[in-house]
Motif scaffolding. Structure first.
Motif, mmCIF file in Angstrom:
data_model
loop_
_atom_site.group_PDB
_atom_site.id
_atom_site.type_symbol
_atom_site.label_atom_id
_atom_site.label_comp_id
_atom_site.label_asym_id
_atom_site.label_seq_id
_atom_site.Cartn_x
_atom_site.Cartn_y
_atom_site.Cartn_z
ATOM 1 N N GLU A 78 0.840 -1.194 0.000
ATOM 2 C CA GLU A 78 0.000 0.000 0.000
ATOM 3 C C GLU A 78 0.877 1.245 0.000
ATOM 4 N N CYS A 79 0.379 2.276 -0.675
ATOM 5 C CA CYS A 79 1.051 3.586 -0.701
ATOM 6 C C CYS A 79 0.021 4.634 -0.293
ATOM 7 N N THR A 80 0.302 5.332 0.802
ATOM 8 C CA THR A 80 -0.610 6.367 1.297
ATOM 9 C C THR A 80 -0.198 7.717 0.709
ATOM 10 N N ILE A 81 -1.112 8.352 0.014
ATOM 11 C CA ILE A 81 -0.879 9.667 -0.606
ATOM 12 C C ILE A 81 -1.673 10.694 0.173
ATOM 13 N N THR A 82 -0.974 11.700 0.713
ATOM 14 C CA THR A 82 -1.599 12.747 1.517
ATOM 15 C C THR A 82 -1.774 13.997 0.657
ATOM 16 N N LEU A 83 -2.994 14.494 0.593
ATOM 17 C CA LEU A 83 -3.333 15.685 -0.200
ATOM 18 C C LEU A 83 -3.669 16.820 0.746
ATOM 19 N N THR A 84 -3.009 17.985 0.573
ATOM 20 C CA THR A 84 -3.236 19.157 1.422
ATOM 21 C C THR A 84 -3.640 20.336 0.553
ATOM 22 N N ASN A 85 -4.740 20.984 0.898
ATOM 23 C CA ASN A 85 -5.214 22.174 0.194
ATOM 24 C C ASN A 85 -4.435 23.379 0.710
ATOM 25 N N THR A 86 -3.539 23.924 -0.100
ATOM 26 C CA THR A 86 -2.674 25.026 0.326
ATOM 27 C C THR A 86 -3.216 26.388 -0.119
ATOM 28 N N SER A 87 -4.433 26.442 -0.627
ATOM 29 C CA SER A 87 -5.007 27.700 -1.090
ATOM 30 C C SER A 87 -6.184 28.084 -0.207
ATOM 31 N N GLN A 88 -6.827 29.180 -0.577
ATOM 32 C CA GLN A 88 -8.014 29.650 0.138
ATOM 33 C C GLN A 88 -9.295 29.267 -0.587
ATOM 34 N N VAL A 89 -9.174 28.422 -1.592
ATOM 35 C CA VAL A 89 -10.336 27.975 -2.358
ATOM 36 C C VAL A 89 -10.583 26.508 -2.048
ATOM 37 N N PRO A 90 -11.787 26.115 -1.639
ATOM 38 C CA PRO A 90 -12.037 24.692 -1.336
ATOM 39 C C PRO A 90 -11.947 23.834 -2.590
ATOM 40 N N ILE A 91 -11.479 22.620 -2.400
ATOM 41 C CA ILE A 91 -11.401 21.649 -3.497
ATOM 42 C C ILE A 91 -12.712 20.877 -3.500
ATOM 43 N N GLU A 92 -13.482 21.071 -4.562
ATOM 44 C CA GLU A 92 -14.796 20.448 -4.654
ATOM 45 C C GLU A 92 -14.827 19.297 -5.654
ATOM 46 N N MET A 93 -13.851 19.225 -6.526
ATOM 47 C CA MET A 93 -13.786 18.141 -7.501
ATOM 48 C C MET A 93 -12.392 17.530 -7.454
ATOM 49 N N LEU A 94 -12.339 16.195 -7.378
ATOM 50 C CA LEU A 94 -11.052 15.504 -7.347
ATOM 51 C C LEU A 94 -11.222 14.177 -8.060
ATOM 52 N N GLU A 95 -10.496 14.024 -9.155
ATOM 53 C CA GLU A 95 -10.542 12.792 -9.941
ATOM 54 C C GLU A 95 -9.148 12.212 -10.032
ATOM 55 N N VAL A 96 -9.096 10.870 -9.946
ATOM 56 C CA VAL A 96 -7.814 10.152 -9.959
ATOM 57 C C VAL A 96 -7.813 9.188 -11.132
ATOM 58 N N SER A 97 -6.696 9.148 -11.834
ATOM 59 C CA SER A 97 -6.539 8.199 -12.945
ATOM 60 C C SER A 97 -5.077 7.803 -13.044
ATOM 61 N N ILE A 98 -4.830 6.707 -13.768
ATOM 62 C CA ILE A 98 -3.470 6.188 -13.961
ATOM 63 C C ILE A 98 -3.143 6.255 -15.437
ATOM 64 N N GLN A 99 -1.932 6.706 -15.720
ATOM 65 C CA GLN A 99 -1.428 6.713 -17.086
ATOM 66 C C GLN A 99 -0.160 5.875 -17.156
ATOM 67 N N SER A 100 -0.153 4.913 -18.055
ATOM 68 C CA SER A 100 1.033 4.073 -18.265
ATOM 69 C C SER A 100 0.936 3.477 -19.655
ATOM 70 N N VAL A 101 1.980 2.755 -20.021
ATOM 71 C CA VAL A 101 2.006 2.109 -21.333
ATOM 72 C C VAL A 101 1.513 0.679 -21.254
ATOM 73 N N LEU A 102 1.001 0.270 -20.082
ATOM 74 C CA LEU A 102 0.555 -1.108 -19.897
ATOM 75 C C LEU A 102 -0.802 -1.330 -20.519
ATOM 76 N N ASP A 103 -1.098 -2.611 -20.720
ATOM 77 C CA ASP A 103 -2.439 -2.978 -21.143
ATOM 78 C C ASP A 103 -3.427 -2.597 -20.043
ATOM 79 N N PRO A 104 -4.595 -2.068 -20.391
ATOM 80 C CA PRO A 104 -5.518 -1.605 -19.345
ATOM 81 C C PRO A 104 -5.853 -2.668 -18.307
ATOM 82 N N SER A 105 -6.031 -3.922 -18.747
ATOM 83 C CA SER A 105 -6.384 -4.967 -17.772
ATOM 84 C C SER A 105 -5.228 -5.227 -16.811
#
Length: 1273
Positions: A820-847
């Motif tokens: 497992e890899c824990t990724i910590t996200l911190t909002n460093t601005s004065q604007v709230p984060i209302e949308m957050l999408e995660v995706s992976i990009q690689s050269v591997l086969d999708p499956s």
């Protein structure tokens, strides 16, 4: 009067030559009556005097009806000063005589009134030889003024000669007239004061010649004027008419009084003209110029030439008087006659005067509207050097031009003027006369639009050698400059202005005036091709003017401004010099002037604001855009992970009808995008950058402070920067700023503070730059900081699109291991984060990518919105997915190290299908082994498995381990998997506008080899519901591995060694294969589907877990992608037929052996049922006996050993779904031994009932395992 005598004795004696030139004369002045307007006393303010002088000057033309009824137009010229010696030239030219005197004074006491009257009388005595009449305008204290006790005017209206007094009209009639008029103007009392000097107010031209618009005057009956107050009285010896006014009153009858005064002058002049005209020409006296008196002493005046001389001069004199009296025709006749007479006797001086009079009279007829400059009240909006407008002479000469005899045509006027000037030049003492004639001739040429002719007259002035004072030289140069300007000779006009400026501050000038010097130099700028605005000077690519002269002029202007005490102006002009003349300066001059500017700015810092002079001239700001030089100006995009990106929205389905308008030339319009428009975006409240490359052209270090960006449009907060630039070394400077709102932002340039001067360097005024840069600022977007629990990568590979990477993570995993890899996200601005999408990009086969990287999007969304300074965590699950089925082990590898040479043949005899990636699952794989060979191998292994009652042999329990070390093939080496975890986020107004940001975490996963399945096979198990999957497992690590292949069984494998393990697996149920049996039109594709279904069935059931004991690392291996041969598929899948075998009526259990004696008869009954939901047709049930010699050979020829009573085969036409059938027979064994009974049910070759299963060769289902029969003796 005594005082008058003392005044005359104190005055200077007259000189033979005229030493006080009048440069403001026009040719029309020959016809004007000369009146002196004098300021007396110290109580009257200068401004009040100037206002009344301008009002008096407006009465410059009066129409008078003479005794014959003819209306004459009398012209008047007013002056403020008149040297008494100029009156001596009155015989030579009568317009030089002072005929009238008007004095203005103010009194507050009787003593002051007496003094004003005394000075006025002194002036009358001073000009007694020519003065005709005078007026004294007195301003009393309020209404406390005193009129003379007697109501009559003075008896002496003018002094014609030393003994003759002429009275033109009885002035007492006018004294009894009270004028009532409307208020025209009011003279406001000024607060300034000045001391009285009768000769102070220098010569000033009447510059406002408006036509008088007098109000109507009502005349009342004559009545004695009563004394208002007996407080102030004029002296008894005061013989001049006094006009009493109050400053607070409009003085409405002033114009009427002036008209009456001019009338009196005219009648005196007319009487003198008549007197002269009645004289006999042969007896007239010789008129002389002042310097000629000594030349005619002792000459015979009765000679013929001298008589002609006397006649010609008197005739010319009469022409002058006629011209002043308004008789143009008579004057032209006199002038023409005089010229002929004087020419015959070579009297050049007076001939020139006759020509000049002829020209003046002709010009008065031809050009009655020659303009005289008017002194305008200073207005702050009117700059110095603006074109001066003037009023023409009010009343044109009402004479028909064609009716006038002897009038010169326009082209002859200049010729005659030229001849007159030539004649004047022959006399040294007539230099001033010649100079004035040149000016008058030039003004007429200007009126005729003959610029070259006017320039030639003006050029002649320069060569006239006169002894002049510094002030007179200044006046001469200023007049030349003004006339050159009117002709369009701006360079010569500027040259004269510069000479006048130098005279103002020359060592010979006792009162240097630096203000006038400065103003004149400034006014000479247009002639030297210098514009006040430095942007206009620098905008022209073509050099205008003469650089060396311009540099010298600007340096003189700096000195003048400095001597004036105006440090801001000195700094401004030095800045202008460096900015506009930089490329024309030598390196030494550049350095010296830069040091001078630094010194000047220390006294008054330069600022980019206009400077307004007292004269109203506006000095535009000067900016040092070339110190330092800007070599490049580039707007920088935001960092890749901060760049806003448009959120793509799904297009609405508008149906099949699409509207595409035809835009001719639309492609060209798209390509013509403004270059100044940036193709990237800036974000509100984000720090934006502009990079400049600056070069210091000076030979010393240059400190540039307070550098800021110049913008327009949206509010932009610029951050100041300070930099020290080395000499001639390009230096990059980054200017930062923050837009405070969204919209269109224009970058106009930058500001600097160097050498003590603040400059606004705008791009539109700089070479090789666009005028501005425009960029779109979108609403504020949030920013995010990302941290991971894994160590960062040392380096990045050449993976594409890694600009958005903000951090990295790397880890090494064995194949099959997960973490497992824990990724910590911190909002460093004065604007709230209302949308957050995660995706992976690689050269591997999708499956395969989905197997390696996993996370919970729902868990992440549950933490939104992420408020300012808030944190969220994302758990990324990493799995080292690999293909555990070997494909690259060859015979040489296996025989040499994997299983040893003694077992190579047995391993290679197994029909192991090659492994493949998931993408190869659809590839058909056919075994090269025959069915008989496969059957022999199976029977061999089967016999070993049956050696114990539990169905497990020693191999099954412990597996098989090769004695040799394992040699890793090339494909078994470690591999690197790289990917980017991409996060798209947005919020606030930026989200509403449809923008987001994208950042990435670069992931590096090193996948180390763990175990490998080198070979596999399937064997029947002890029960019909299972089979054995036999695997050859190789430990590819250097550590000891513990392998768990069933929940209760495990084994240890040394590093780089292998073993063979049997894994019991449930057969593939018919429920997964129903579709294949039911499809009547199935073909090859369904054959492949069967392979895939069975492969997935095995991969889901087989659980291979391993652990490296020394590293405490665990993992899991999968058999995904395992391939099976057709014979393997028969064992893996469940049979559609259910078998039940009875021997002698007893149910035969699986793997149960039958023991009998030779000669015993056994009854064999076989019951079968169809488990499919589809009927089976043309089935052949066969019972067959054979002997297995345990060496791969089966003996089916048992005719002498086995006798079958009954049918060994039975044809079943149809076996309905869930239907049952049976068949029985008896068998008799003749000889003892070990026999096996093979029960099978097959389809014929021609049957196509289940082509996906049978293929073209039919299909056979066997009872597994074969029945073992031991026949004893």
């Amino acid at each position: 009067m005594r005082s008058s005598v003392s005044y005359i004795l104190s005055s200077t004696t007259s000189e033979p030559n005229m030493s006080h030139p009048d440069y403001e004369q026009y040719s029309h002045d020959h016809a004007a009556l000369l009146i002196l307007v004098k300021h007396l006393g110290s109580q009257l303010k200068n401004k009040v005097f100037n206002k009344f002088y301008e009002r008096i000057s407006r009465v410059n033309s009066v129409k008078i009806t003479d005794s014959t009824g003819q209306v004459r137009n009398i012209l008047i010229r007013y002056i403020k000063d008149h040297p008494v010696e100029n009156n001596d030239w009155g015989d030579f030219q009568t317009h030089r005589r002072l005929l009238g005197l008007i004095s203005l004074g103010k009194y507050d006491s009787q003593q002051e009134l007496n003094e004003i009257c005394r000075v006025h009388e002194s002036l009358k005595v001073k000009y007694t030889n020519t003065l005709y009449d005078s007026r004294c305008i007195l301003f009393g204290a309020n209404d406390e003024r005193e009129y003379p006790s007697d109501n009559s005017s003075p008896e002496e209206q003018s002094i014609v000669s030393s003994s003759e007094v002429l009275s033109s009209k009885d002035s007492s009639e006018n004294s009894d007239i009270t004028n009532e008029a409307q208020d025209k103007s009011s003279v406001k009392e000024e607060t300034t004061s000045s001391s009285y000097n009768p000769l102070t107010e220098g010569e000033s031209s009447n510059k406002d010649n408006e036509e008088i618009k007098s109000d109507k005057v009502e005349e009342k009956p004559k009545s004695p004027v009563k004394t208002v107050r007996e407080k102030f009285t004029t002296p008894s010896n005061f013989k001049t008419r006094a006009l009493f006014y109050n400053e607070a009153e409009p003085c409405s009858d002033l114009e009427n009084q002036l008209t009456e005064f001019i009338n009196s002058l005219f009648w005196v002049l007319e009487s003198k003209r008549l007197e002269r005209s009645r004289e006999k020409l042969e007896r007239v006296s010789l008129l002389l110029a002042p310097f000629e008196k000594k030349d005619f002493v002792g000459l015979d005046m009765d000679s013929r030439n001298n008589k002609k001389r006397c006649t010609g001069r008197m005739t010319k004199h009469l022409g002058d008087l006629c011209l002043q009296a308004g008789l143009l025709s008579e004057s032209l006749s006199y002038y023409h006659s005089a010229a002929e007479t004087l020419k015959s006797v070579n009297d050049w001086l007076w001939l020139g005067a006759a020509y000049e009079g002829l020209c003046a009279a002709s010009a008065l007829v031809l050009y009655p509207n020659i303009q005289r400059n008017v002194s305008l009240h200073r207005n702050s909006s009117l700059q110095e050097g603006s074109p001066k407008r003037s009023n023409s002479i009010t009343t044109p000469i009402e004479v028909t031009k064609k009716d006038i005899m002897n009038m010169l045509p326009p082209e002859e006027i200049s010729k005659k003027y030229r001849e007159a000037i030539i004649h004047y030049s022959k006399y040294q003492n007539a230099g001033i006369i010649e100079t004035e004639a040149c000016f008058k001739a030039a003004r007429i040429s200007i009126e005729q639009n003959h610029s070259l002719q006017a320039a030639s007259f003006l050029q002649n002035v320069v060569f006239i050698n006169l002894t002049l004072s510094e002030q007179e030289k200044i006046q001469r140069f200023e007049t030349l400059s003004d006339l050159y300007t009117q002709t369009g000779f701006t360079r010569k006009a500027a040259f004269c202005q510069r000479l006048a400026a130098t005279r103002y501050v020359s060592p010979q000038n006792p009162t240097p005036n630096w203000n006038q010097c400065y103003n004149l130099i400034l006014q000479s700028f247009p002639g030297h091709k210098i514009m006040l605005d430095p942007t206009e000077m620098c905008s022209n690519n073509v050099q205008m003017g003469w650089p060396l002269l311009q540099i010298q002029l600007l340096q003189e202007l700096v000195v003048a401004a400095k001597r004036m005490g105006h440090s801001a102006l000195a700094t401004r002009h030095m800045t202008y010099l460096l900015q506009t003349m930089w490329k024309h300066l030598s390196p030494t001059d550049q350095k010296e002037l830069a040091i001078q500017l630094q010194s000047l700015s220390s006294q008054c810092e330069g600022a980019p604001v206009p400077l307004v002079l007292d004269s109203g001239i506006v000095i535009p700001p000067a900016n040092l855009s070339n110190i330092p030089v800007c070599a490049s100006f580039v707007l920088r995009n935001l960092q890749p992970h901060l760049q806003p990106r448009k959120i793509e929205t799904l297009k609405r389905d508008l149906g099949p009808f699409l509207f595409t308008p035809i835009n001719f030339g639309s492609l060209e319009r798209r390509t013509n995008k403004p270059q100044s428009k940036m193709d990237f975006l800036w974000v509100e409240n984000d720090v934006c950058e502009v990079t400049l490359k600056l070069v210091n052209p000076l030979p010393f270090e240059l400190k540039v402070s307070n550098m800021r960006l110049l913008t327009s449009g949206v509010v932009f907060e610029s951050i100041p920067e300070t930099v020290v630039l080395p000499s001639d070394t390009p230096t990059s400077v980054t200017l930062n700023g923050t837009p405070k709102e969204s919209g269109e932002l224009e970058i106009l340039g930058y500001s600097t503070h160097t050498l003590g001067v603040k400059s606004n360097c705008r791009l539109r005024y700089m070479l090789n730059f666009l005028p501005l840069y425009s960029i779109e600022v979108i609403p504020a977007l949030p920013t995010m900081e990302i941290k991971t629990s894994l160590p960062q990568s040392a380096t990045f590979s050449s993976f594409q699109n890694f600009e958005n990477v903000v951090t990295s993570a790397s880890i090494s995993l064995y194949n099959g291991e997960s973490t497992e890899c824990t990724i910590t996200l911190t909002n460093t601005s004065q604007v709230p984060i209302e949308m957050l999408e995660v995706s992976i990009q690689s050269v591997l086969d999708p499956s395969l990518q989905d197997q390696i990287f996993k996370w919970s999007q729902e868990n992440l969304e549950s933490q939104l919105p992420l408020m300012p300074n808030g944190t969220a965590s994302l758990t990324l699950y990493l799995y080292s997915a690999a293909n555990f089925l070997a494909t690259g082990f060859g015979t040489a590898e296996l025989s040499s190290g994997v299983f040893g040479s003694s077992h190579a043949s047995s391993i290679m005899s197994m029909s192991a299908g090659p492994s493949s990636l998931p993408s190869r699952l659809n590839s058909p794989v056919h075994s090269a082994m025959g069915s008989s060979f496969h059957g022999a191998r199976r029977n061999e292994l089967n016999s070993s498995f049956r050696s114990s009652n539990s169905g497990q042999s020693s191999m099954t329990t412990t597996g098989y381990r090769s004695p040799g070390a394992l040699t890793l093939p090339q494909h078994a080496a470690s591999s690197i998997v790289e990917g980017q975890l991409q996060l798209r986020y947005s919020g606030g107004a930026g989200l509403q506008a449809g923008y987001c940001r994208t950042c990435s975490v670069f992931l590096t996963l090193e996948m180390l080899p763990s175990l490998q399945v080198t070979n596999w096979d399937v064997l029947p198990a002890e029960t019909s519901s299972q089979f054995y999957l036999v695997l050859d497992i190789a430990n590819l690590t250097s550590q000891e591995m513990e392998l768990h292949y069933t929940p209760s069984k495990h084994m240890l494998i040394e590093g780089h060694e292998s073993c063979r393990i049997p894994v019991p697996v449930n057969r593939c149920p018919l429920s997964k294969l129903t579709k294949l049996y039911m499809d009547q039109n199935s073909g090859l594709d369904d054959r492949l589907d069967l392979d895939k279904i069975c492969s997935e069935h095995i991969a889901n059931l087989v659980d291979l877990r391993w652990q490296l004991l020394s590293l405490n690392v665990k993992g899991k291996a999968t058999l995904k992608g395992i391939t099976l041969t057709p014979n393997m598929l028969d064992i893996v899948r469940m049979s559609p037929l259910n078998w039940e075998v009875n021997i002698n009526g007893d149910y035969l259990k699986p793997q149960e052996e039958i023991n009998c004696d030779a000669g015993d008869c056994l009854n064999v009954c076989v019951n079968i049922s169809n488990s499919l939901e589809k009927p089976l047709r043309q089935l052949m049930l066969t019972i067959q006996f054979y002997q297995d010699h345990q060496n791969g050979t089966h003996n089916y020829r048992l005719e002498t050993r086995v006798v079958i009573v009954g049918g060994a085969k039975k044809l079943l036409p149809t076996l309905e779904p869930q239907g049952k059938t049976w068949h029985s027979c008896n068998v008799l064994f003749l000889t003892p031994g070990q026999y096996k009974m093979d029960i099978q049910c097959s389809t014929p070759d021609s049957s196509t009932t289940v082509p996906a299963i049978t293929g073209t060769a039919g299909h056979t289902w066997r009872y597994i395992p074969a029945v073992d029969i031991n026949v004893n003796i």
